[in-house]
Write a protein that holds these residues in place. Structure first.
Motif, PDB file in Angstrom:
ATOM      1  N   LEU A 253       0.768  -1.074  -0.082  1.00 50.06           N
ATOM      2  CA  LEU A 253      -0.190   0.062   0.106  1.00 50.06           C
ATOM      3  C   LEU A 253       0.696   1.222   0.055  1.00 50.06           C
ATOM      4  O   LEU A 253       0.812   2.229  -0.768  1.00 50.06           O
TER       5      LEU A 253
ATOM      6  N   GLY B  27      -0.583   4.596  -7.675  1.00 47.34           N
ATOM      7  CA  GLY B  27      -2.268   4.856  -7.928  1.00 47.34           C
ATOM      8  C   GLY B  27      -3.059   4.007  -7.230  1.00 47.34           C
ATOM      9  O   GLY B  27      -2.643   3.028  -6.819  1.00 47.34           O
ATOM     10  N   PRO B  28      -4.198   4.445  -6.575  1.00 45.64           N
ATOM     11  CA  PRO B  28      -4.938   3.867  -5.542  1.00 45.64           C
ATOM     12  C   PRO B  28      -5.618   2.516  -6.160  1.00 45.64           C
ATOM     13  O   PRO B  28      -6.058   1.774  -5.125  1.00 45.64           O
TER      14      PRO B  28
ATOM     15  N   ASP C  56      -4.942  -0.251  -7.625  1.00 49.22           N
ATOM     16  CA  ASP C  56      -4.168  -1.796  -7.393  1.00 49.22           C
ATOM     17  C   ASP C  56      -4.257  -1.917  -5.688  1.00 49.22           C
ATOM     18  O   ASP C  56      -4.369  -2.992  -5.367  1.00 49.22           O
ATOM     19  N   SER C  57      -4.069  -0.773  -5.113  1.00 48.07           N
ATOM     20  CA  SER C  57      -4.193  -0.942  -3.772  1.00 48.07           C
ATOM     21  C   SER C  57      -5.447  -1.302  -3.152  1.00 48.07           C
ATOM     22  O   SER C  57      -5.564  -2.309  -2.140  1.00 48.07           O
TER      23      SER C  57
ATOM     24  N   GLU D 192     -12.168   1.249   6.623  1.00 45.90           N
ATOM     25  CA  GLU D 192     -11.487   2.643   6.507  1.00 45.90           C
ATOM     26  C   GLU D 192     -10.777   2.727   5.244  1.00 45.90           C
ATOM     27  O   GLU D 192     -10.674   3.871   4.361  1.00 45.90           O
ATOM     28  N   ALA D 193      -9.846   1.518   4.998  1.00 50.34           N
ATOM     29  CA  ALA D 193      -9.046   1.846   3.722  1.00 50.34           C
ATOM     30  C   ALA D 193      -9.722   1.911   2.551  1.00 50.34           C
ATOM     31  O   ALA D 193      -9.500   2.715   1.654  1.00 50.34           O
TER      32      ALA D 193
ATOM     33  N   LEU E  74      -9.088   5.040  -0.050  1.00 53.64           N
ATOM     34  CA  LEU E  74      -8.770   4.619  -1.459  1.00 53.64           C
ATOM     35  C   LEU E  74      -9.723   5.119  -2.419  1.00 53.64           C
ATOM     36  O   LEU E  74      -9.382   5.605  -3.456  1.00 53.64           O
TER      37      LEU E  74
ATOM     38  N   MET F  31      -9.646   8.730  -3.192  1.00 49.74           N
ATOM     39  CA  MET F  31      -8.344   9.089  -3.747  1.00 49.74           C
ATOM     40  C   MET F  31      -8.575   8.666  -5.153  1.00 49.74           C
ATOM     41  O   MET F  31      -8.126   9.429  -6.036  1.00 49.74           O
TER      42      MET F  31
END
Lengths: 195, 195
Positions: free
Chosen positions: A105, A112-113, A115-116, A174-175, A179, A182
């Motif tokens: 991460l 960029g977000p 893949d995360s 949350e994540a 993301l 973003m």
DNA sequence: GGCCGGATATATCAGCCTGATATATCGCCG
DNA sequence: CGGCGATATATCAGGCTGATATATCCGGCC
């Protein structure tokens, strides 16, 4: 030089409950503490051999009933019991656990977000699977083993797993939200195309 | 044979932000992801050497201003960047984390709850220290770095730590209570005296 | 009877990683 | 100028994983 083998003590602890072979040790460990401790054969067999030389464990007298089948059952010695008792009192030395997901991460900032986000989703569903499995084990332990003196200890370790997984799921949520936010506001992340 | 070196990718990720020496890598990793990832020199230096041979990183042209002082600053190559990007997309493979505290507790069943209680108390106060430290870092990140594109990723990793530690503290409280209950009702645990 | 597959069982090895140790230089302060 | 802490690289024993090799036992099935 380096830190002390913990495998030795996992072996001693298990052999205190009942004498066993290396093969049995592996499955006994998997069955009882598998959700927070595992041992590989490649670790167990050499360690057992060493411990036998140091007289912490010893081979049980072989019963010849089993034909030519090779089987070495080990048993703890008094020295082994003492070593275990000392280890149990020794403080656990603190250690930073590596977290590969967080590392990916963190570097994901450079990519960029999207893949995360996929990584987080995967982790979340894996955690949900583990949680369901643990809850099942919890039910089992609660109903069977009514009077087993080990039962409260089982429960303690399962609770640790449950609380940890629940916290992880909350973090995943949350994540995910962060993301997704973003993704909508591209910001200054540079995109790199896949190979 | 065994699993792929993760150290390589920690290096690549860090070098993508800025070229650095092995020594600097260690402190940069400690400063930025130290609460969930650490690297030792004994791992970094040999890995850097290997990666240079594989052309994933390369030595920066040495500035002779530094006199005789040896210093090797590495820089990522294009191949290195590609390798990192591929790794970032690859799923994290699940792994059971070893938990020495739980192992000691589990075997503590054979000794009695008093030593286990001490282990839990130690773990609790250690976790409280980490929690306080993390909260401080969180404050720092919140106030400085107003526009850093990495900022939300910092926050994500700190949140993971906070939620995990809070869960651990809650577990410690449960465990303490359970063990204290067991201390009052001796049950069938055999006591073994210390050496 | 013979054969296959899965469980039982032990052993070995490449390769990752940690923590310890060794060594040397640089800049600063007293 | 001497000592000390930060900078810097290298090496190694030993723990541990995951892969691989090897062999036997047993039950079911044709």
């Amino acid at each position: 030089m380096a830190r002390e083998s913990t495998c030795r003590f996992a072996i001693l602890g298990m052999l205190c409950r009942e004498p066993m072979s290396g093969y049995d040790l592996r499955s006994a460990i998997e069955r009882s503490v598998g959700h927070f401790w595992q041992e590989s054969y490649g670790n167990l067999y050499p360690t057992l051999k060493q411990m036998a030389q140091e007289h912490l464990v010893e081979l049980e007298p072989e019963e010849p009933s089993r034909g030519g089948r090779v089987r070495k059952a080990y048993r703890v010695t008094e020295a082994g019991r003492t070593a275990l008792a000392q280890w149990l009192r020794r403080p656990v030395l603190p250690h930073v656990e590596r977290n590969e997901l967080l590392l990916k991460l963190f570097f994901g900032a450079q990519v960029g977000p999207t893949d995360s986000l996929a990584q987080v989703e995967r982790s979340r569903s894996e955690a949900e699977g583990l949680l369901a499995a643990l809850r099942l084990i919890d039910e089992n332990v609660r109903h069977s083993r009514g009077d087993d003196p080990e039962r409260p200890y089982w429960h303690l370790s399962i609770r640790a797993g449950l609380l940890g997984l629940e916290a992880h799921l909350r973090w995943c949520d949350e994540a995910r939200e962060a993301l997704q936010r973003m993704e909508r506001t591209p910001g200054s992340t540079k995109k790199r195309k896949a190979k």
